[in-house]
Scaffold this active site. Structure first.
Site, PDB file in Angstrom:
ATOM      1  N   TYR A  56       7.707  -3.117  -8.284  1.00  0.00           N
ATOM      2  CA  TYR A  56       8.430  -2.509  -7.151  1.00  0.00           C
ATOM      3  C   TYR A  56       8.024  -3.086  -5.789  1.00  0.00           C
ATOM      4  CZ  TYR A  56       4.863   1.446  -7.155  1.00  0.00           C
ATOM      5  OH  TYR A  56       3.749   2.233  -7.142  1.00  0.00           O
ATOM      6  N   GLU A  57       8.897  -2.825  -4.824  1.00  0.00           N
ATOM      7  CA  GLU A  57       8.793  -3.393  -3.454  1.00  0.00           C
ATOM      8  C   GLU A  57       8.688  -4.917  -3.500  1.00  0.00           C
ATOM      9  OE1 GLU A  57       6.828  -1.129  -0.495  1.00  0.00           O
ATOM     10  OE2 GLU A  57       7.068   0.731  -1.623  1.00  0.00           O
ATOM     11  N   GLY A  58       9.439  -5.493  -4.422  1.00  0.00           N
ATOM     12  CA  GLY A  58       9.486  -6.943  -4.612  1.00  0.00           C
ATOM     13  C   GLY A  58       8.625  -7.355  -5.787  1.00  0.00           C
ATOM     14  N   ARG A  93       4.582  -3.692   1.231  1.00  0.00           N
ATOM     15  CA  ARG A  93       3.819  -4.523   0.282  1.00  0.00           C
ATOM     16  C   ARG A  93       2.318  -4.418   0.526  1.00  0.00           C
ATOM     17  NH1 ARG A  93       8.752  -8.893   0.645  1.00  0.00           N
ATOM     18  NH2 ARG A  93      10.085  -7.659  -0.750  1.00  0.00           N
TER      19      ARG A  93
END
Ligand code: COS
Length: 380
Positions: free
Chosen positions: A362-364, A243
């Protein structure tokens, strides 16, 4: 409190800026149109040490800190977010995952190649029914003694077609829930491991995103990362650093669009003067500059936390949440400042606007970042 960069940081940032201008800018529109990214460019990023920025030099990395990482990410993302997502996934998910949690043998066999860019890595967590709800893994990895057998499907995998080394998250013991999940290193070409067609995407079109199929894929036990059942924590810890990478990508997209808009506003004339002299535009520039600087502070703070050995779950989530919002909002403003030209590919800002959207997903997703932040706030 010292906000200045060291001489070394400035050199690293300038090297990344120079590479982005001379190597990434030519051809970026064509790569976006054709959804391609030449191997040659990946190799050049590897030669510059961008594929293993924070990895210990004894494993082929550049041995730099997280501040250097975000400086490089910002500069690459100003020009080509497709290049920077390859760098981000390779660095924060694959290299970090292997270096922090892999065995010495795994590091020697895989990290040494991935950190130099000789090989590329992919991180395979998301599934058709397990994106945000990451504990609901349907991909299984059944323990068969000296090996595991993996079956299932992974979706939206960055570097999916290009990678050589895949870190795959799968459920070994359903009864144990997230404590029954494992992470594995799977090599491209392993029988039963098939790469589906490339996704046709809104943004970051130069980066390749694929669905992956695992049909009775045999993976030796020594390719499991960490203790039995460590896979979910492995994914969460690794994604916290990921993140920071995506936050710095979002920052770079916003800053790149802002720099183009500022330049354009000083050249384009309307009503007898450069448009930056009109308050309507000048105030947009003021807001953009302020928002981007605020995002940069959060990104730097998250990187600094990582370098200090502090917990960075919260600071990376805040950096990603905020920087991705800034990227989305400010790239729209950059298109607006460009007027009709903003809608035309050769001015680059429409691409940056399309590229910005994925940073909120993406990536949360942004909603997941709010779960992480709110839980942290309530807990502390
Ligand atoms: N570091 C270490 N462990 C962590 C962690 C972290 N950052 N975050 C969660 N965990 C641990 C928890 O401590 C818990 O373990 P214990 O039961 O031993 O305490 C376990 O993981 C499960 O956590 P939790 O109960 O909070 O799980 P939830 O199902 O509520 O999900 C979120 C938590 C939503 C934060 C998680 O599923 C998530 O991040 N989802 C998004 C995933 C994602 O980014 N997908 C994109 C894929 S990559 S493109």
């Amino acid at each position: 409190m010292d906000f200045s960069l060291t001489e070394e940081h400035i050199m690293i940032r300038d090297a990344a800026r120079d590479f982005a201008q001379t190597e990434l800018l030519p051809g970026v529109i064509e790569r976006d149109n054709t959804q391609t990214f030449p191997k040659e460019l990946v190799r050049k990023m590897g030669d510059l040490g961008f594929m293993g920025i924070m990895v210990d030099p004894k494993y082929g990395g550049s041995g730099m800190d997280a501040i250097s990482y975000v400086l490089i990410m910002e500069e690459l993302s100003k020009i080509d977010a497709s290049a920077s997502v390859m760098v981000s996934v390779n660095n924060s998910l694959v290299c970090y995952g292997l270096e922090a949690f892999g065995t010495e043998e795994q590091k020697q066999k895989y990290l040494t190649k991935v950190a130099t860019g000789e090989q590329i890595g992919a991180f395979c967590l998301s599934e058709p029914e397990a994106g945000s709800d990451a504990t609901s893994q349907k991909t299984t990895a059944i323990d068969k003694g000296d090996h595991y057998v993996i079956n299932g499907t992974k979706n939206w995998i960055t570097n999916g077609g290009r990678a050589d080394v895949y870190l795959v998250i799968a459920q070994t013991d359903k009864e144990k829930g997230h404590k029954g999940i494992n992470a594995f290193i799977v090599e491209k070409g392993t029988p039963g491991f098939d790469i589906g067609p490339k996704e046709d995407k809104l943004g970051i079109r130069g980066s390749d995103t694929h669905t992956l199929q695992f049909n009775d894929v045999k993976v030796p036990k020594e390719n499991r990362i960490g203790e039995d059942g460590f896979g979910f924590k492995f994914a969460m810890k690794t994604l916290s650093g990921g993140r920071i990478g995506i936050a710095s990508q979002a920052l770079g997209i916003a800053a790149g669009a802002y720099e183009l808009a500022l330049k354009y506003s000083k050249e384009r004339k309307a009503f007898g003067t450069e448009i930056c002299n009109h308050q309507a535009i000048a105030f947009k520039l003021a807001d953009m500059h302020t928002e981007i600087e605020a995002a940069r502070m959060l990104v730097m703070k998250a990187a600094w936390d990582k370098d200090q050995g502090n917990n960075y779950d919260m600071s990376s989530a805040m950096a990603k949440l905020y920087a991705s919002k800034v990227a989305m909002e400010q790239t729209v403003e950059a298109v607006q400042i460009h007027g009709g030209n903003g809608f035309v590919k050769e001015y680059h800002v429409e691409r940056l606007m399309r590229d910005a959207k994925i940073t909120q997903i993406y990536e949360g997703t942004s909603e997941i970042q709010k779960i992480v932040i709110s839980r942290g706030v309530i807990r502390d």
